[in-house]
Design an enzyme around this catalytic site. Sequence first.
Site, PDB file in Angstrom:
ATOM      1  N   LEU A   1      18.887  -5.802   4.055  1.00  0.00           N
ATOM      2  CA  LEU A   1      19.906  -5.701   3.015  1.00  0.00           C
ATOM      3  C   LEU A   1      21.282  -5.645   3.678  1.00  0.00           C
ATOM      4  O   LEU A   1      21.469  -4.946   4.690  1.00  0.00           O
ATOM      5  CB  LEU A   1      19.655  -4.457   2.168  1.00  0.00           C
ATOM      6  CG  LEU A   1      18.345  -4.493   1.375  1.00  0.00           C
ATOM      7  CD1 LEU A   1      18.026  -3.113   0.798  1.00  0.00           C
ATOM      8  CD2 LEU A   1      18.384  -5.549   0.271  1.00  0.00           C
TER       9      LEU A   1
ATOM     10  N   HIS B   1       9.294   3.320   8.147  1.00  0.00           N
ATOM     11  CA  HIS B   1       9.185   2.452   9.318  1.00  0.00           C
ATOM     12  C   HIS B   1       8.006   2.923  10.165  1.00  0.00           C
ATOM     13  O   HIS B   1       7.851   4.125  10.390  1.00  0.00           O
ATOM     14  CB  HIS B   1      10.481   2.507  10.133  1.00  0.00           C
ATOM     15  CG  HIS B   1      10.435   1.634  11.342  1.00  0.00           C
ATOM     16  ND1 HIS B   1      10.613   0.257  11.271  1.00  0.00           N
ATOM     17  CD2 HIS B   1      10.200   1.919  12.641  1.00  0.00           C
ATOM     18  CE1 HIS B   1      10.488  -0.252  12.482  1.00  0.00           C
ATOM     19  NE2 HIS B   1      10.235   0.736  13.334  1.00  0.00           N
TER      20      HIS B   1
ATOM     21  N   SER C   1       0.823  -1.212   0.000  1.00  0.00           N
ATOM     22  CA  SER C   1       0.000   0.000   0.000  1.00  0.00           C
ATOM     23  C   SER C   1       0.860   1.267   0.000  1.00  0.00           C
ATOM     24  O   SER C   1       0.461   2.287  -0.585  1.00  0.00           O
ATOM     25  CB  SER C   1      -0.978   0.005   1.181  1.00  0.00           C
ATOM     26  OG  SER C   1      -0.312   0.154   2.404  1.00  0.00           O
TER      27      SER C   1
ATOM     28  N   LYS D   1      -2.244   5.243   7.346  1.00  0.00           N
ATOM     29  CA  LYS D   1      -2.753   6.407   6.615  1.00  0.00           C
ATOM     30  C   LYS D   1      -1.695   7.525   6.610  1.00  0.00           C
ATOM     31  O   LYS D   1      -1.458   8.181   5.598  1.00  0.00           O
ATOM     32  CB  LYS D   1      -4.040   6.888   7.307  1.00  0.00           C
ATOM     33  CG  LYS D   1      -4.873   7.846   6.532  1.00  0.00           C
ATOM     34  CD  LYS D   1      -6.185   8.060   7.292  1.00  0.00           C
ATOM     35  CE  LYS D   1      -6.854   9.347   6.873  1.00  0.00           C
ATOM     36  NZ  LYS D   1      -7.950   9.720   7.774  1.00  0.00           N
TER      37      LYS D   1
ATOM     38  N   GLY E   1      22.929  -0.523   9.956  1.00  0.00           N
ATOM     39  CA  GLY E   1      22.221  -0.752  11.221  1.00  0.00           C
ATOM     40  C   GLY E   1      20.720  -0.699  10.974  1.00  0.00           C
ATOM     41  O   GLY E   1      20.210   0.309  10.478  1.00  0.00           O
TER      42      GLY E   1
ATOM     43  N   ASP F   1      17.042   0.027  10.886  1.00  0.00           N
ATOM     44  CA  ASP F   1      16.186   1.129  11.367  1.00  0.00           C
ATOM     45  C   ASP F   1      16.981   2.220  12.088  1.00  0.00           C
ATOM     46  O   ASP F   1      16.466   2.905  12.955  1.00  0.00           O
ATOM     47  CB  ASP F   1      15.060   0.597  12.287  1.00  0.00           C
ATOM     48  CG  ASP F   1      14.152  -0.390  11.566  1.00  0.00           C
ATOM     49  OD1 ASP F   1      13.977  -0.259  10.348  1.00  0.00           O
ATOM     50  OD2 ASP F   1      13.617  -1.301  12.227  1.00  0.00           O
TER      51      ASP F   1
ATOM     52  N   ARG G   1      13.136  -7.798   4.214  1.00  0.00           N
ATOM     53  CA  ARG G   1      14.437  -8.462   4.179  1.00  0.00           C
ATOM     54  C   ARG G   1      15.523  -7.444   4.520  1.00  0.00           C
ATOM     55  O   ARG G   1      15.467  -6.308   4.043  1.00  0.00           O
ATOM     56  CB  ARG G   1      14.659  -9.006   2.770  1.00  0.00           C
ATOM     57  CG  ARG G   1      15.831  -9.919   2.613  1.00  0.00           C
ATOM     58  CD  ARG G   1      15.670 -10.705   1.329  1.00  0.00           C
ATOM     59  NE  ARG G   1      14.570 -11.646   1.428  1.00  0.00           N
ATOM     60  CZ  ARG G   1      14.646 -12.843   2.027  1.00  0.00           C
ATOM     61  NH1 ARG G   1      15.776 -13.239   2.566  1.00  0.00           N
ATOM     62  NH2 ARG G   1      13.600 -13.635   2.087  1.00  0.00           N
TER      63      ARG G   1
HETATM   64  C1  GRF Z   1       4.048  -0.691   6.618  1.00  0.00           C
HETATM   65  O1  GRF Z   1       3.461  -0.369   7.846  1.00  0.00           O
HETATM   66  C2  GRF Z   1       5.531  -0.461   6.656  1.00  0.00           C
HETATM   67  O2  GRF Z   1       5.905   0.693   7.350  1.00  0.00           O
HETATM   68  C3  GRF Z   1       5.987  -1.701   7.370  1.00  0.00           C
HETATM   69  O3  GRF Z   1       5.200  -2.729   6.846  1.00  0.00           O
HETATM   70  C4  GRF Z   1       3.971  -2.200   6.373  1.00  0.00           C
HETATM   71  C5  GRF Z   1       3.880  -2.527   4.923  1.00  0.00           C
HETATM   72  O4  GRF Z   1       2.640  -2.166   4.396  1.00  0.00           O
HETATM   73  N1  GRF Z   1       7.398  -1.911   7.239  1.00  0.00           N
HETATM   74  P1  GRF Z   1       2.446  -2.055   2.831  1.00  0.00           P
HETATM   75  O5  GRF Z   1       3.007  -3.318   2.211  1.00  0.00           O
HETATM   76  O6  GRF Z   1       3.142  -0.826   2.359  1.00  0.00           O
HETATM   77  O7  GRF Z   1       0.960  -1.980   2.640  1.00  0.00           O
END
Ligand code: GRF
Length: 206
Positions: A94, A110, A14, A173, A144, A146, A92
Amino acid sequence: MTKRVAIFISGRGSNMEALVQACVGDNFPAAIVGVLADKRDAAGLVFAADHGIPARAVERKDFSKKIFHEDAMLDALAEWNVDILCLAGFMRILSAGFIARWNKPLINIHPSLLPLYPGLDTHARALADGVKVHGCTVHHVTAGVDEGPIIAQAVVPVLHGDDETSLTARVLKAEHQLYAHALRGFITHEWAEQSDDVVFSPAFAR
Ligand code: GRF
């Protein structure tokens, strides 16, 4: 000049959809030139293909070593002539080698106000701690997890009666708005000199 952006996803996508939609809007300084998933069944690949964007699955299990998997992902980025790589729900990690070999902007979103709640289950942990504000962060990716410099953040309230589902939806959102906002700001260099300390706090509706 329009930047060529690729997005790596693992599932629903999304945030990728939000970036695609932003890029087709007026005067957005980026175009999405490829979407790569590390899972063949990632739903986001269908959305990308339906929107005429090259969409590719590169699964870890198809390669004997992590480095070969990362080579294949770097090959896709080279093929698509990518300027900026955005991770959006890409589950994943990297390697430092991938990041060094990529050597161009690499950005992630994040679902927490980093440096709070790195890693998984961010919403459940925020609820358990009883915090009143939560949110999301767009940041540079470093070795590192996040930990990279923050580009932009959005704050959302934690409301009385929230559960993981309601809080996740409110933050998601905000993510959809923040990622496009941050990418635009990064590309237009508004934050180039101070990309590690700018906070974006829109008043998100409940
Ligand atoms: C999001 O909340 C993103 O921040 C987290 O996983 C979720 C992925 O949602 N790492 P989407 O695949 O973008 O809908």
